[in-house]
Design a protein around this motif. Structure first.
Motif, PDB file in Angstrom:
ATOM      1  N   GLN A 205       0.828  -1.217   0.000  1.00  0.00           N
ATOM      2  CA  GLN A 205       0.000   0.000   0.000  1.00  0.00           C
ATOM      3  C   GLN A 205       0.855   1.256   0.000  1.00  0.00           C
ATOM      4  N   MET A 206       1.945   1.213   0.753  1.00  0.00           N
ATOM      5  CA  MET A 206       2.815   2.391   0.839  1.00  0.00           C
ATOM      6  C   MET A 206       3.572   2.615  -0.467  1.00  0.00           C
ATOM      7  N   LEU A 212       0.536   6.482   3.315  1.00  0.00           N
ATOM      8  CA  LEU A 212       1.575   6.767   4.296  1.00  0.00           C
ATOM      9  C   LEU A 212       0.943   7.320   5.571  1.00  0.00           C
ATOM     10  N   PRO A 213       0.399   6.454   6.425  1.00  0.00           N
ATOM     11  CA  PRO A 213      -0.192   6.960   7.678  1.00  0.00           C
ATOM     12  C   PRO A 213       0.853   7.565   8.603  1.00  0.00           C
ATOM     13  N   ILE A 214       2.085   7.016   8.509  1.00  0.00           N
ATOM     14  CA  ILE A 214       3.191   7.538   9.333  1.00  0.00           C
ATOM     15  C   ILE A 214       4.392   7.712   8.429  1.00  0.00           C
ATOM     16  N   PHE A 217      10.534   7.676   6.739  1.00  0.00           N
ATOM     17  CA  PHE A 217      11.799   8.113   6.163  1.00  0.00           C
ATOM     18  C   PHE A 217      11.578   9.400   5.380  1.00  0.00           C
ATOM     19  N   ASP A 218      12.676  10.131   5.164  1.00  0.00           N
ATOM     20  CA  ASP A 218      12.583  11.359   4.383  1.00  0.00           C
ATOM     21  C   ASP A 218      12.298  11.053   2.917  1.00  0.00           C
ATOM     22  N   ALA A 219      12.909   9.984   2.370  1.00  0.00           N
ATOM     23  CA  ALA A 219      12.704   9.618   0.964  1.00  0.00           C
ATOM     24  C   ALA A 219      11.375   8.889   0.816  1.00  0.00           C
ATOM     25  N   LEU A 259      -4.800   3.516 -11.275  1.00  0.00           N
ATOM     26  CA  LEU A 259      -5.337   4.642 -10.501  1.00  0.00           C
ATOM     27  C   LEU A 259      -4.454   5.876 -10.573  1.00  0.00           C
ATOM     28  N   LYS A 260      -3.270   5.722 -11.176  1.00  0.00           N
ATOM     29  CA  LYS A 260      -2.314   6.832 -11.313  1.00  0.00           C
ATOM     30  C   LYS A 260      -1.920   7.404  -9.953  1.00  0.00           C
ATOM     31  N   VAL A 261      -1.596   6.488  -9.012  1.00  0.00           N
ATOM     32  CA  VAL A 261      -1.085   6.870  -7.698  1.00  0.00           C
ATOM     33  C   VAL A 261       0.135   5.999  -7.401  1.00  0.00           C
ATOM     34  N   GLY A 262       0.929   6.428  -6.476  1.00  0.00           N
ATOM     35  CA  GLY A 262       2.065   5.618  -6.074  1.00  0.00           C
ATOM     36  C   GLY A 262       3.188   5.620  -7.095  1.00  0.00           C
ATOM     37  N   ILE A 263       3.997   4.578  -7.045  1.00  0.00           N
ATOM     38  CA  ILE A 263       5.250   4.564  -7.785  1.00  0.00           C
ATOM     39  C   ILE A 263       5.058   4.470  -9.287  1.00  0.00           C
TER      40      ILE A 263
END
Length: 594
Positions: A205-206, A212-214, A217-219, A259-263
């Motif tokens: 999911q992330m 990203l609920p939490i 990391f910075d990247a 869905l055109k989201v994420g990587i």
């Protein structure tokens, strides 16, 4: 009785229809990711599903593949010529993959037990057969005017990659789940699998759906986040669970592009899903390869553990030496048989067990056979630690490395001293009289046959003396059978003392004896022995404080004067003996002299 053929046909029809439905549904998913509306997709699950179905069920499912492919062409609302071309191409691709895997891939078991099996599916089932579909499908588009020559090459390239990814990803997955094997055998494995699934869903999911609920990391999340899960699943939970984890990540990756989201959110626009294809191939090959290797390693470890257990509990002695024939390992049975522990023999040659009963030629022949054939077996007399000698039945194997050079020797042996003694005792009992230990009639006949063969070959003479005790029955009747048995033993001893080593004294039963006199020059030689027998047996026997007087009646037959075979000589000797008994006892008569 039920019509079994009819039942089989019904089952086939239902399975074929199910394949058509699954093919069309999978095609619907694949066409969702087509750059062109006419169907050049980057992933074609239907091809992998169809190949697995034909590998499992046989070529009879090819018509179902054709129908499914034709219906998939209808879904894109393209001209009929394209639908037919694509359907023929997809069916031909599946058929070619089936033929190549069956004929050249030796892919009969469908178990994916090795990396070679996986590569065969990808190369012989995907890379090569996909060329057929790649040619017919895009050329059908070009023939209908839906694409021009400027797009033909790119469409072919995309078409081929979609078919290859579909085969590489979905065919192994289906083949694995058609195997009837338990998933997990203990609760710990179940808990571990659940933990992997939980992390796979969260990380998927992330990475793929930008959840990203939490912020950890910075990247931002990237593809490398999924690798630990794939490695963990591959090394720990087996091939089928790894395939499911791969399917989960593949589904999330497809959702990311759709869905055109994420990587993969901009894959359609910027790269035409090329990066997605690379990720899909990496996912299909790396995870499954790790799972196959880990499964093979676990299987090897299990076999090694089983072999070690057999090594330890075997009743046969086992010794392993290095290439220089120095002992490096022995089992408990070795210690039980020889008396030596591993610490006492480690680094030493098996020659410390030598009994000295075998000469150098014996061992030279052993090593010559072992070095020539890699195997030797036989019986060897060896010596225990306490100095006692034992007979072992042993098999020696030479073990070679990948270059064919001997790396060690394995010897498996058992102590057959008692077994050999029992065999010898049984053989002795079968050929000797139980009371006097003289050769019985069976052994006497064998020795007679040998002497007869010698006499015929070398033209020499030999004689047969048939002997019956006089007045033996009163001994049994008056003094008992125990004294009678002692008398027979004493008679046997006196007879044995009178003859040469080359002669044979035999008891036929009761008080009847026979003497085979080998290599005589004339009848006079036999008469001398007969007189000695009469004198020896007429002497009193002192048995259990009883003085017993008996005598003997003898019949003599000479070869070849009284026959050329055993039956005739025995008949003549027996007849002569009865003439001696009727004429007054304690005398001999030569056959034919009455």
């Amino acid at each position: 009785m039920p019509d079994l053929n009819g039942v089989v046909r019904v089952h086939y029809i239902f399975k074929a229809l199910a394949l058509v439905v699954v093919y069309v549904l999978a095609a619907k998913i694949g066409l969702t990711f087509a750059t062109l509306s006419i169907g050049a997709t980057i992933v074609w699950p239907s091809g992998g599903i169809a190949l697995a179905a034909v590998l499992i069920g046989g070529k009879r499912y090819l018509p179902a593949v054709f129908v499914g492919a034709l219906l998939a062409g209808v879904m894109v609302k393209a001209p009929l010529i394209f639908g037919l071309g694509a359907a023929i191409g997809n069916t031909l691709e599946v058929y070619l993959g089936y033929v190549l895997l069956e004929r050249y891939g030796h892919f009969k078991s469908l178990k994916l037990n090795s990396i070679q099996d996986l590569l065969m599916v990808v190369v012989l089932g995907g890379f090569i057969p996909s060329i057929a579909s790649t040619l017919l499908g895009p050329l059908s588009l070009f023939a209908t005017g839906l694409i021009g020559s400027d797009l033909l090459t790119s469409v072919m390239w995309r078409w081929w990659r979609g078919d290859v990814l579909g085969t590489a990803f979905f065919t192994p997955l289906i083949l694995l789940f058609m195997q009837h094997r338990p998933y997990f055998r203990d609760a710990a494995r179940v808990l571990e699998a659940l933990a992997i699934w939980f992390l796979a869903i969260v990380i998927g999911q992330m990475v793929f759906l930008d959840w990203l609920p939490i912020k950890l990391f910075d990247a931002p999340p990237n593809i490398t986040w999924v690798l630990p899960i794939i490695i963990w699943a591959g090394l720990r939970t087996g091939r089928r669970n790894t395939a499911l984890i791969q399917l989960l990540f593949m589904g999330q990756a497809l959702a990311s592009a759709y869905l055109k989201v994420g990587i993969f959110s901009d894959e359609f626009a910027r790269y035409g899903l090329s990066n997605f294809w690379m990720f899909g191939m990496l996912l299909a090959l790396s995870g499954m390869a790790l799972a196959i290797l880990a499964t093979a390693q676990r299987h090897s470890a299990k076999i090694i553990a089983q072999n070690a257990w057999v090594f330890d509990v075997s009743h046969d002695g086992v010794v392993i030496t290095d290439a220089d024939n120095k002992m490096v390992s022995v089992n408990a049975a070795f210690t039980g048989i020889t008396g030596y522990t591993l610490e006492e023999v480690s680094g030493k040659s098996p020659r410390i067990l030598s009994s000295g009963r075998h000469n150098r030629e014996f061992y030279a022949e052993l090593w010559d056979t072992l070095n020539t054939t890699g195997y030797w077996s036989g019986d060897i007399w060896n010596r225990r630690k306490d100095g006692s000698v034992y007979l072992e039945q042993i098999a020696i194997h030479s073990i070679t490395d990948l270059r064919g050079k001997v790396s060690s020797y394995l010897a498996i042996f058992s102590d057959i001293t008692l077994k050999k003694a029992m065999q010898d005792a049984i053989a002795h009992q079968a050929q000797h009289d139980f009371l006097t230990n003289l050769p019985n009639r069976l052994l006497f006949c064998d020795r007679f046959s040998q002497q007869l063969a010698i006499a015929k070959r070398h033209h020499v003479k030999f004689a047969l003396i048939y002997l019956d005790l006089d007045h033996f029955k009163p001994v049994n009747d008056n003094l008992g059978h125990a004294v009678g048995d002692d008398l027979l033993i004493a008679v046997a001893n006196r007879l044995t003392a009178l003859v040469r080593e080359i002669d044979t004294v035999s008891r036929f039963g009761g008080d009847e004896f026979a003497i085979l006199v080998s290599e005589v020059d004339a009848i006079d030689d036999v008469i001398i022995l007969a007189n000695k027998v009469l004198v020896a047996l007429s002497q009193p026997f002192i048995l259990n404080q009883h003085t017993i007087h008996v005598s003997a009646s003898l019949g003599i037959a000479l070869y070849p004067d009284h026959g050329f075979e055993m039956e005739s000589m025995m008949r003549f000797a027996d007849e002569a003996m009865y003439h001696a008994k009727r004429s007054g006892y304690n005398k001999y008569i030569i056959a034919g002299s009455y």
